[in-house]
Design a protein around this motif. Structure first.
Motif, PDB file in Angstrom:
ATOM      1  N   ASP A 148       0.750  -0.945   0.016  1.00 17.03           N
ATOM      2  CA  ASP A 148      -0.010  -0.495   0.162  1.00 17.03           C
ATOM      3  C   ASP A 148       0.372   1.542  -0.105  1.00 17.03           C
ATOM      4  N   ASP A 149       2.261   1.282   0.761  1.00 14.57           N
ATOM      5  CA  ASP A 149       2.991   2.197   1.342  1.00 14.57           C
ATOM      6  C   ASP A 149       3.435   2.431  -0.286  1.00 14.57           C
ATOM      7  N   LEU A 150       3.946   1.043  -0.885  1.00 14.03           N
ATOM      8  CA  LEU A 150       4.574   1.477  -2.151  1.00 14.03           C
ATOM      9  C   LEU A 150       3.887   2.292  -3.302  1.00 14.03           C
ATOM     10  N   ARG A 151       2.469   1.489  -3.131  1.00 10.26           N
ATOM     11  CA  ARG A 151       1.611   2.918  -4.167  1.00 10.26           C
ATOM     12  C   ARG A 151       1.365   4.211  -4.090  1.00 10.26           C
ATOM     13  N   GLU A 152       1.601   4.385  -2.931  1.00  5.92           N
ATOM     14  CA  GLU A 152       1.204   5.656  -2.546  1.00  5.92           C
ATOM     15  C   GLU A 152       2.252   6.805  -2.477  1.00  5.92           C
ATOM     16  N   GLU A 153       3.805   6.031  -2.561  1.00  6.92           N
ATOM     17  CA  GLU A 153       4.939   6.662  -2.478  1.00  6.92           C
ATOM     18  C   GLU A 153       5.149   6.848  -4.439  1.00  6.92           C
ATOM     19  N   GLY A 154       4.803   6.084  -4.512  1.00  7.95           N
ATOM     20  CA  GLY A 154       4.431   6.104  -6.504  1.00  7.95           C
ATOM     21  C   GLY A 154       3.829   6.971  -6.622  1.00  7.95           C
ATOM     22  N   GLU A 155       2.684   6.908  -6.460  1.00 11.62           N
ATOM     23  CA  GLU A 155       1.590   8.152  -6.678  1.00 11.62           C
ATOM     24  C   GLU A 155       2.194   9.519  -6.674  1.00 11.62           C
ATOM     25  N   GLU A 156       2.843  10.152  -5.961  1.00  9.87           N
ATOM     26  CA  GLU A 156       3.835  10.534  -4.923  1.00  9.87           C
ATOM     27  C   GLU A 156       4.602  11.923  -5.849  1.00  9.87           C
TER      28      GLU A 156
ATOM     29  N   TRP B  59      11.803   6.474  -3.186  1.00  9.81           N
ATOM     30  CA  TRP B  59      12.019   7.623  -2.265  1.00  9.81           C
ATOM     31  C   TRP B  59      12.757   8.469  -3.160  1.00  9.81           C
ATOM     32  N   ALA B  60      13.611   7.342  -3.076  1.00  9.70           N
ATOM     33  CA  ALA B  60      15.431   8.082  -3.282  1.00  9.70           C
ATOM     34  C   ALA B  60      16.039   8.428  -4.040  1.00  9.70           C
ATOM     35  N   HIS B  61      15.278   8.049  -5.772  1.00 13.16           N
ATOM     36  CA  HIS B  61      15.293   8.628  -6.838  1.00 13.16           C
ATOM     37  C   HIS B  61      14.250   9.492  -7.491  1.00 13.16           C
ATOM     38  N   GLY B  62      13.065   9.735  -6.411  1.00 14.14           N
ATOM     39  CA  GLY B  62      12.173  10.698  -5.920  1.00 14.14           C
ATOM     40  C   GLY B  62      12.442  11.843  -5.752  1.00 14.14           C
ATOM     41  N   GLN B  63      13.608  11.467  -4.579  1.00 13.17           N
ATOM     42  CA  GLN B  63      14.547  13.145  -4.361  1.00 13.17           C
ATOM     43  C   GLN B  63      15.478  13.656  -5.168  1.00 13.17           C
ATOM     44  N   ASP B  64      15.976  12.571  -5.700  1.00 16.45           N
ATOM     45  CA  ASP B  64      16.718  13.401  -7.092  1.00 16.45           C
ATOM     46  C   ASP B  64      15.878  14.222  -8.223  1.00 16.45           C
ATOM     47  N   VAL B  65      14.561  13.854  -8.133  1.00 15.87           N
ATOM     48  CA  VAL B  65      13.590  14.643  -8.702  1.00 15.87           C
ATOM     49  C   VAL B  65      13.296  15.863  -8.545  1.00 15.87           C
ATOM     50  N   ALA B  66      13.151  14.942  -6.911  1.00 17.10           N
ATOM     51  CA  ALA B  66      11.786  16.649  -6.036  1.00 17.10           C
ATOM     52  C   ALA B  66      13.827  18.036  -6.104  1.00 17.10           C
ATOM     53  N   ASP B  67      15.059  17.624  -5.613  1.00 12.95           N
ATOM     54  CA  ASP B  67      16.040  18.575  -6.076  1.00 12.95           C
ATOM     55  C   ASP B  67      16.189  18.715  -7.214  1.00 12.95           C
TER      56      ASP B  67
ATOM     57  N   ARG C 236       9.648   4.911   7.491  1.00 10.85           N
ATOM     58  CA  ARG C 236       9.699   3.904   8.231  1.00 10.85           C
ATOM     59  C   ARG C 236      10.391   2.322   7.405  1.00 10.85           C
ATOM     60  N   HIS C 237       9.948   2.283   6.512  1.00 10.77           N
ATOM     61  CA  HIS C 237      10.228   1.113   4.901  1.00 10.77           C
ATOM     62  C   HIS C 237      11.941   1.337   4.450  1.00 10.77           C
ATOM     63  N   VAL C 238      12.262   2.588   4.752  1.00 10.98           N
ATOM     64  CA  VAL C 238      13.432   2.717   4.535  1.00 10.98           C
ATOM     65  C   VAL C 238      14.050   3.132   5.491  1.00 10.98           C
ATOM     66  N   ALA C 239      14.088   3.471   6.551  1.00 10.94           N
ATOM     67  CA  ALA C 239      14.495   3.193   7.650  1.00 10.94           C
ATOM     68  C   ALA C 239      15.255   2.090   8.533  1.00 10.94           C
ATOM     69  N   TRP C 240      14.309   1.159   8.319  1.00 10.23           N
ATOM     70  CA  TRP C 240      13.440  -0.438   8.723  1.00 10.23           C
ATOM     71  C   TRP C 240      15.209  -1.040   7.942  1.00 10.23           C
ATOM     72  N   LEU C 241      14.901  -0.107   6.461  1.00 12.10           N
ATOM     73  CA  LEU C 241      15.828  -0.842   5.739  1.00 12.10           C
ATOM     74  C   LEU C 241      17.640  -0.893   5.758  1.00 12.10           C
TER      75      LEU C 241
END
Length: 264
Positions: free
Chosen positions: A9-17, A140-148, A161-166
């Protein structure tokens, strides 16, 4: 992480953002350089689309995925760039459509995966939950590159929390990637979440500790910011060393970022 529903579910939301961030962008914006040397916004989305297709192949066609790995082994230093280059020259609307279709297909495959299934990957085999976690981290990480590149500040969410856990789970891998022996004892990690919660990992009485904002930790382990620009605190020499080499992604150590937000 036996039930993958939440992370999918969170992966879908991350992609949609991220989708919303690029969907209205002009062709000029898609051509903007990102902090990754040689990669435009289009390269970032093309890379995500290519990796989603690879993950879909791993989940649905193990033999096909192994053939892809064999191809990658013939060019270990360039196959990631080649994968991004493959679609980066497409018209933005076509590239966006491909990424959307791939995201949707991967989501369906992950939701349909048997609970105990393990799928091949470029590192150890992954469960559906682990595969979704890795895809969320990359999105999320590549989205950060795009946002920058676009000059956009994204409000952090508790999907981190998923990125932190990983990032925590990958501690020993990071040491090994640098040819170092991992410390024998676990660390204590305490991170302040965007919601105000505190996420904790490891024994409460561990002498080696890392504390700070969850966003900063995630930027560090995805190598999207230099340690000196982040509000992370280490106690103990081993924890301090870890913050210099941490990575949540598979493969060789990345070049990271220079202090002040520049590329290495």
């Amino acid at each position: 992480m036996s039930d993958p529903t939440t992370v999918i579910d969170d992966l879908r939301e991350e992609g949609e953002e991220l989708d919303r961030l690029v969907a209205g962008a002009s062709a000029e914006h898609w051509a903007l350089a990102t902090p990754a040397p040689g990669w435009t916004v289009a390269h970032q989305i093309a890379h995500l689309a290519w990796t989603d297709r690879s993950a879909l192949l791993a989940v649905t066609d193990a033999d096909g995925f192994h053939a892809l790995v064999e191809k990658a082994l013939t060019a270990p230093g360039s196959f990631v760039d080649e994968g991004a280059e493959e679609d980066a020259g497409l018209p933005p609307a076509e590239l966006l459509a491909r990424w959307r279709d791939g995201r949707a297909a991967l989501e369906r495959a992950l939701r349909a995966a048997p609970p105990k299934a393990r799928f091949p990957w470029y590192g150890p085999p992954m469960s559906a939950a682990s595969m979704a976690t890795a895809r969320l981290m990359e999105t999320w990480a590549h989205g950060q590159d795009v946002a920058d590149a676009l000059g956009v500040v994204r409000p952090p969410t508790d999907r981190l929390r998923h990125v932190a856990w990983l990032g925590v789970r990958s501690r020993d891998f990071a040491y090994g990637a640098h040819g170092l022996t991992p410390p024998a004892d676990p660390f204590r990690v305490e991170l302040h979440a965007p919601s105000g919660d505190v996420w904790t990992y490891g024994p409460e009485d561990a002498p080696q500790r890392v504390t700070g904002p969850a966003l900063d930790f995630c930027l560090l382990v995805t190598q999207r910011a230099h340690r000196s620009d982040l509000a992370l605190h280490a106690e103990g020499p081993d924890a301090d060393r870890w913050l210099d080499i941490a990575q949540a992604f598979a493969g060789p150590p990345g070049s990271g970022r220079k202090p002040g937000g520049g590329t290495a």
